[in-house]
Design an enzyme around this catalytic site. Structure first.
Site, mmCIF file in Angstrom:
data_model
loop_
_atom_site.group_PDB
_atom_site.id
_atom_site.type_symbol
_atom_site.label_atom_id
_atom_site.label_comp_id
_atom_site.label_asym_id
_atom_site.label_seq_id
_atom_site.Cartn_x
_atom_site.Cartn_y
_atom_site.Cartn_z
ATOM 1 N N GLY A 124 -55.804 -2.007 12.807
ATOM 2 C CA GLY A 124 -55.641 -1.848 11.360
ATOM 3 C C GLY A 124 -56.779 -2.411 10.534
ATOM 4 O O GLY A 124 -56.848 -2.182 9.320
ATOM 5 N N GLU A 125 -57.690 -3.149 11.139
ATOM 6 C CA GLU A 125 -58.829 -3.695 10.378
ATOM 7 C C GLU A 125 -59.764 -2.555 9.978
ATOM 8 O O GLU A 125 -59.901 -1.564 10.698
ATOM 9 C CB GLU A 125 -59.576 -4.737 11.224
ATOM 10 C CG GLU A 125 -58.771 -6.012 11.403
ATOM 11 C CD GLU A 125 -59.460 -7.027 12.321
ATOM 12 O OE1 GLU A 125 -60.571 -6.736 12.818
ATOM 13 O OE2 GLU A 125 -58.878 -8.097 12.537
ATOM 14 N N ARG A 145 -47.958 -2.965 -12.535
ATOM 15 C CA ARG A 145 -46.638 -3.208 -13.132
ATOM 16 C C ARG A 145 -46.170 -4.641 -12.969
ATOM 17 O O ARG A 145 -45.275 -5.070 -13.672
ATOM 18 C CB ARG A 145 -45.605 -2.228 -12.539
ATOM 19 C CG ARG A 145 -45.703 -0.846 -13.162
ATOM 20 C CD ARG A 145 -44.749 0.136 -12.536
ATOM 21 N NE ARG A 145 -45.178 0.565 -11.217
ATOM 22 C CZ ARG A 145 -44.525 1.435 -10.448
ATOM 23 N NH1 ARG A 145 -43.393 1.954 -10.875
ATOM 24 N NH2 ARG A 145 -44.987 1.792 -9.276
ATOM 25 N N GLN A 146 -46.786 -5.375 -12.033
ATOM 26 C CA GLN A 146 -46.405 -6.793 -11.891
ATOM 27 C C GLN A 146 -47.408 -7.622 -12.683
ATOM 28 O O GLN A 146 -48.268 -8.300 -12.126
ATOM 29 C CB GLN A 146 -46.401 -7.175 -10.414
ATOM 30 C CG GLN A 146 -45.230 -6.525 -9.670
ATOM 31 C CD GLN A 146 -45.293 -6.762 -8.177
ATOM 32 O OE1 GLN A 146 -45.644 -7.837 -7.714
ATOM 33 N NE2 GLN A 146 -44.947 -5.744 -7.412
ATOM 34 N N HIS A 175 -51.383 -0.136 -17.127
ATOM 35 C CA HIS A 175 -49.965 -0.231 -17.480
ATOM 36 C C HIS A 175 -49.770 -1.121 -18.720
ATOM 37 O O HIS A 175 -48.927 -0.857 -19.567
ATOM 38 C CB HIS A 175 -49.178 -0.774 -16.294
ATOM 39 C CG HIS A 175 -47.718 -0.859 -16.554
ATOM 40 N ND1 HIS A 175 -46.944 0.248 -16.805
ATOM 41 C CD2 HIS A 175 -46.887 -1.924 -16.625
ATOM 42 C CE1 HIS A 175 -45.707 -0.128 -17.022
ATOM 43 N NE2 HIS A 175 -45.637 -1.445 -16.919
ATOM 44 N N LYS A 201 -34.548 1.935 -22.391
ATOM 45 C CA LYS A 201 -34.284 2.065 -20.951
ATOM 46 C C LYS A 201 -33.928 0.703 -20.369
ATOM 47 O O LYS A 201 -34.510 -0.299 -20.745
ATOM 48 C CB LYS A 201 -35.553 2.606 -20.276
ATOM 49 C CG LYS A 201 -35.509 2.688 -18.774
ATOM 50 C CD LYS A 201 -36.825 3.209 -18.193
ATOM 51 C CE LYS A 201 -37.775 2.118 -17.827
ATOM 52 N NZ LYS A 201 -38.984 2.585 -17.122
ATOM 53 N N ARG A 260 -33.338 -1.496 -16.659
ATOM 54 C CA ARG A 260 -33.397 -1.536 -15.192
ATOM 55 C C ARG A 260 -32.653 -2.777 -14.755
ATOM 56 O O ARG A 260 -32.703 -3.793 -15.438
ATOM 57 C CB ARG A 260 -34.840 -1.679 -14.716
ATOM 58 C CG ARG A 260 -35.673 -0.412 -14.719
ATOM 59 C CD ARG A 260 -36.972 -0.689 -13.992
ATOM 60 N NE ARG A 260 -37.994 0.326 -14.202
ATOM 61 C CZ ARG A 260 -38.128 1.423 -13.472
ATOM 62 N NH1 ARG A 260 -37.257 1.689 -12.526
ATOM 63 N NH2 ARG A 260 -39.115 2.269 -13.703
ATOM 64 N N ASP A 275 -45.917 8.939 -20.725
ATOM 65 C CA ASP A 275 -45.809 7.738 -19.891
ATOM 66 C C ASP A 275 -47.132 7.516 -19.166
ATOM 67 O O ASP A 275 -47.931 8.448 -19.017
ATOM 68 C CB ASP A 275 -44.666 7.888 -18.878
ATOM 69 C CG ASP A 275 -44.020 6.538 -18.555
ATOM 70 O OD1 ASP A 275 -44.624 5.495 -18.895
ATOM 71 O OD2 ASP A 275 -42.925 6.524 -17.965
#
Ligand code: R5P
Length: 325
Positions: A46-47, A104-105, A138, A201, A203, A229
Site C-alpha cells: 500500500g505504500e 466538513r470536519q 465547505h 436541515k 442531522r 450546495d
C-alpha cells in the site's frame, strides 16, 4: 570585483496524481502545456512511490489531485508528490486540490472530535506546499488553517452561466439546503435577481449520512426552486430538500452543486421524481456508471487553468470573480 550574474526565467510545471487524470490533462490543454510525466505507483503493502520524469529545479510547480475515493490514498499520494518536488528543488509548490479533503470536519461539533480540515492544511505545509488552490471550500474560514496563501476559487460563474440560459428569474427561487449554505445562496439570489428560501436541515450527530428537513423559510409555492450546495455526497440532503419543496408547492426543483462526491446510494437517490435536474462540475471524476439523463457535468478545467495562470504570472485571482467571494 568579479560577480556571476544569472538571468533566470520562470517555468510553470504542472503535475498530477492518479485520481483524476482527465481533469489534469484538460487543465494542461487549457494552459497550452503538457503534464510533466510522473511515475507513481503503489507497492504491494500500500505504500506509494512518486518520481518526476523531468527536472523541476527552480520551477513554479502546481501539483493536482482530486480527492475522490479512496480519499486517504490520493491524499497521501499528493503529499508524497509535494515532498518529491521539494527535494527536487522546485522553487514554489502549489497544491491544487479542487475538492479540499476533509473540509466538513472544520470545527469541533462535540467534545473529543478532531478538526481534520486543519490537520490536512498542516500536512500539506509539512510536506512542503507554499500555497493551496481549491474550489468552493465547505467553509471559507478553512483558508485560515493554512499558513500561506490560499486561492479560493468559485464554481458559481461556471454553474450560473448554465442556469442563466434556462431559468426565468421571475419564476425562480434560490434555495439553501441548510444554514451553512445561506451566504452562498444569497449571492446566487443577487446574481439571478431571484428571491431566497432557506431549509432548516437537521442531522443526528451520532448517525452519519442521515438527514431530516424541519421547515422551509421563504416562498416556494408555484416556484421553480434552484437548490445550491457545495457538494453532494450520498444525495440525501438534496433529495430530502427536493421532497419538502415539492410538498410545499414548488413546480420544479433543479440542483446546482460544485463537487459530485456521489457516494452510494447518491445516483439512485438523486434520480428521485422530486428532482428535475442536477448540474455539477467535474472537480471530482464522475464515472460513466454514475451518469443519468437528468445529470449535467460542466468542465471546471478552464477556471482552474485561468487561476493557475494568474498565480504563475503574479496576476489577480480575485479579478476572476467579480464579487462572488
Ligand atoms: C453539508 O453541510 C454539505 O454542504 C452537504 O449538504 C452535505 O455534506 C451533503 O451530504 P449528503 O449528500 O450525504 O447529504
Amino acid at each position: 570585483m568579479t560577480t556571476i550574474t544569472a538571468t533566470t526565467k520562470k517555468n510553470l510545471v504542472l503535475v498530477s496524481g492518479r485520481a483524476h487524470p482527465a481533469l489534469a490533462e484538460a487543465v494542461a490543454k487549457e494552459l497550452g502545456t503538457e503534464l510533466v510525466p510522473a511515475e507513481t505507483r503503489t507497492f504491494a503493502n500500500g505504500e506509494i512511490y512518486a518520481r518526476y520524469g523531468d527536472s523541476v529545479r527552480g520551477c513554479d510547480a502546481f501539483v493536482m489531485q482530486s480527492h475522490c475515493a479512496p480519499i486517504n490514498e490520493w491524499l497521501m499520494e499528493q503529499l508524497i508528490m509535494v515532498d518529491a518536488l521539494k527535494r527536487a528543488s522546485a522553487k514554489r509548490i502549489t497544491v491544487v486540490a479542487p475538492f479540499y479533503p476533509y473540509a466538513r470536519q472544520d470545527k469541533k461539533g462535540r467534545g473529543r472530535e478532531p478538526i481534520s480540515a486543519r490537520l490536512i492544511a498542516d500536512l500539506f505545509k509539512a510536506a512542503g506546499a507554499d500555497r493551496i488552490m481549491s474550489v468552493d471550500l465547505h467553509a471559507a474560514q478553512i483558508q485560515g488553517f493554512f499558513d500561506g496563501p490560499v486561492d479560493h476559487l468559485f464554481a458559481m460563474p461556471v454553474l450560473l452561466e448554465h442556469f442563466k440560459k434556462q431559468l426565468d428569474p421571475d419564476t425562480v427561487t434560490v434555495v439553501s439546503p441548510d444554514m451553512g449554505r445561506v451566504r452562498v445562496a444569497d449571492i446566487w439570489s443577487d446574481k439571478l435577481g431571484a428571491p431566497l428560501a432557506i431549509i432548516h436541515k437537521r442531522r443526528d450527530p451520532k448517525v452519519p449520512n442521515q438527514v431530516s428537513v424541519h421547515e422551509i423559510v421563504g416562498e416556494v409555492e408555484g416556484r421553480v426552486c434552484l437548490l445550491v450546495d457545495d457538494l453532494i455526497d450520498t444525495g440525501r440532503t438534496i433529495a430530502k430538500a427536493a421532497e419538502a419543496l415539492k410538498a410545499n408547492g414548488a413546480t420544479g426543483v433543479v440542483v446546482a452543486a460544485t463537487h459530485a462526491v456521489f457516494s452510494d446510494p447518491a445516483v439512485e437517490v438523486l434520480q428521485s421524481d422530486f428532482i428535475d435536474q442536477v448540474v455539477v462540475t467535474d472537480t471530482l471524476p464522475v464515472s460513466a456508471d454514475k451518469h443519468w439523463d437528468r445529470l449535467t457535468v460542466l468542465p471546471i478545467a478552464p477556471l482552474l487553468a485561468r487561476a493557475i495562470r494568474e498565480v504563475f504570472e503574479d496576476g489577480s485571482v480575485t479579478s476572476m470573480f467579480d464579487g462572488a467571494a
